[in-house]
Design a protein around this motif. Structure first.
Motif, mmCIF file in Angstrom:
data_model
loop_
_atom_site.group_PDB
_atom_site.id
_atom_site.type_symbol
_atom_site.label_atom_id
_atom_site.label_comp_id
_atom_site.label_asym_id
_atom_site.label_seq_id
_atom_site.Cartn_x
_atom_site.Cartn_y
_atom_site.Cartn_z
ATOM 1 N N LEU A 1 0.687 -0.876 0.325
ATOM 2 C CA LEU A 1 -0.209 0.154 0.055
ATOM 3 C C LEU A 1 1.137 1.093 -0.013
ATOM 4 O O LEU A 1 1.449 1.625 0.662
ATOM 5 N N PRO A 2 0.743 2.364 -0.847
ATOM 6 C CA PRO A 2 1.107 3.044 -1.218
ATOM 7 C C PRO A 2 0.755 3.862 0.040
ATOM 8 O O PRO A 2 -0.061 4.239 0.548
ATOM 9 N N ASN A 3 1.652 5.268 1.292
ATOM 10 C CA ASN A 3 1.911 5.917 1.860
ATOM 11 C C ASN A 3 1.308 7.399 1.432
ATOM 12 O O ASN A 3 1.443 7.986 2.592
ATOM 13 N N LYS A 4 0.965 7.390 0.378
ATOM 14 C CA LYS A 4 0.394 8.785 -0.581
ATOM 15 C C LYS A 4 -0.598 8.877 -0.667
ATOM 16 O O LYS A 4 -0.487 7.853 -1.757
ATOM 17 N N GLN A 5 -1.444 9.484 -0.930
ATOM 18 C CA GLN A 5 -2.721 9.680 -2.146
ATOM 19 C C GLN A 5 -2.584 10.406 -3.113
ATOM 20 O O GLN A 5 -3.077 11.611 -3.345
ATOM 21 N N SER A 6 -1.350 10.053 -3.587
ATOM 22 C CA SER A 6 -0.756 10.827 -4.705
ATOM 23 C C SER A 6 -1.101 10.136 -6.456
ATOM 24 O O SER A 6 -1.462 9.003 -6.006
#
Length: 381
Positions: free
Chosen positions: A130-135
């Motif tokens: 899971l990425p740690n930014k909603q980018s």
């Protein structure tokens, strides 16, 4: 299915016991040769399980029953949710884990990531990164992880996940999410027809209904029953509980609120509004991208920054007429603990309502302290 002729207390008890009853249902799932995927987190897109004619189930993680066993392998000062998850798995005391064909983890925190390495010694485990930014870059990574997950499921179970299957699964899950959201929004009313604990038992219990198509009717019938009883709770301080996953042993926080004159009107955590606030867009022609866009927007503290949590809290405080915020943290859960200052500033400075943070674990040793602090908080409102 709900027996609509029952009295409401019996119905709420049915939902509270739904997890226990589902221990038997899970055997039926396996006898029917349906894939069963054990999960620990709301970031796993359940549409993928439905698309292979299977189901996903939340694995046991909310009791201290097996923590002593877990501490033989894991540090004592680790989050109780991680220790409980691992303890149930290695002791075979969780039927969901026992019957799961595959366990899917996710990289929401470092402790869980390392725990999955040990878990893989007892059961097939796949971890979604899971990425740690909603980018934009985060969305690209998350979409690739969903493609990887589909490949794993197709190879492991020998079943094809088509676009048509995914679109159908999206509609099924959207209908379930919409029904759950419609149900818990009864707490927006000035005169509340159920207690916060009863609401929680329904929200938690419905997650253990394996037939997702049945959920909308169950909740529609229950809502009609509730309003026909004409029970009303008024004049009590209205409390929002946010923070770490709640349930099981940590229901002591809900009970502390409602035993001392308050009522919990909303839950902004994994089992509450956080994961089901938004549906997956339907019929886009690219269901995998649509699923990725929905799930990456969950406002978990593992995201940095985490504006979606603040946006949801802002709407909940206004719509549910919240008088006070309780931010519940599990011991050693750093993302939620560090983010607590932001939640406190938001409550006190932007919404002008009181805030309290409560750190706890799965033991019963701090019930007296929690009751004392919550009673003083309620009295202050």
């Amino acid at each position: 299915m709900i027996d609509i002729k029952k009295d409401l207390p019996e119905i709420f008890e049915d939902f509270a016991e739904n997890r226990q009853n589902s221990f038997l249902k899970v055997r039926e799932v396996k006898e029917n040769d349906n894939p069963l995927i054990g999960v620990f987190c709301k970031f796993f897109p359940q549409e993928l399980a439905i698309a292979i004619d299977g189901t996903a189930v939340s694995l046991c993680s909310t009791s201290d029953e097996t923590i002593a066993d877990a501490e033989k392998d894991l540090p004592r000062n680790l989050c109780p949710l991680i220790k409980s998850s691992y303890g149930f798995a290695i002791t075979d005391k969780c039927p969901f884990f026992y019957f799961s064909d595959l366990v899917v983890g996710e990289t929401t925190c470092d402790g869980k990531k390392k725990m999955y390495e040990y878990l893989a010694e007892t059961k097939p485990v796949h971890v979604m990164e899971l990425p740690n930014k909603q980018s934009k870059e985060g969305l690209v990574l998350w979409e690739k992880e969903i493609y990887k997950m589909i490949d794993v499921l197709e190879e492991y179970f020998g079943r094809k996940i088509t676009k048509e299957k995914l679109e159908e699964a999206i509609k099924i899950k959207n209908a379930e999410r919409t029904a759950v959201k419609d149900f818990y929004e009864i707490m927006k009313n000035d005169e509340i027809p159920v207690s916060g604990l009863e609401l929680w038992h329904v929200l938690n219990g419905i997650t253990f209904e394996f037939d997702k198509r049945a959920v909308p009717k169950q909740l529609k019938d229950l809502k009609e029953k509730i309003f026909s009883e004409n029970e009303k709770i008024t004049g009590k301080p209205r409390i929002l509980i946010t923070g770490c996953p709640i349930g099981g042993a940590t229901e002591k926080v809900i009970e502390a609120v409602e035993n001392h004159g308050g009522v919990v009107v909303a839950y902004e955590n994994c089992g509450g509004a956080k994961a089901i606030d938004r549906n997956v867009e339907e019929d886009t022609g690219d269901p995998i991208r649509a699923i990725a866009e929905k799930y990456i927007e969950i406002g978990c503290a593992c995201m940095s920054p985490n504006p979606n949590r603040m946006d949801l809290l802002n709407r909940i405080v206004d719509q549910y007429k919240v008088d006070g915020v309780i931010d519940m943290h599990l011991q050693a859960c750093q993302p939620f603990q560090v983010e607590s200052l932001k939640i406190k500033r938001f409550a006190n400075n932007e919404k002008n309502i009181p805030y309290i943070s409560i750190e706890t674990d799965y033991s019963q040793s701090d019930i007296g302290q929690i009751n004392t602090r919550v009673a003083a908080f309620i009295e202050m409102i």
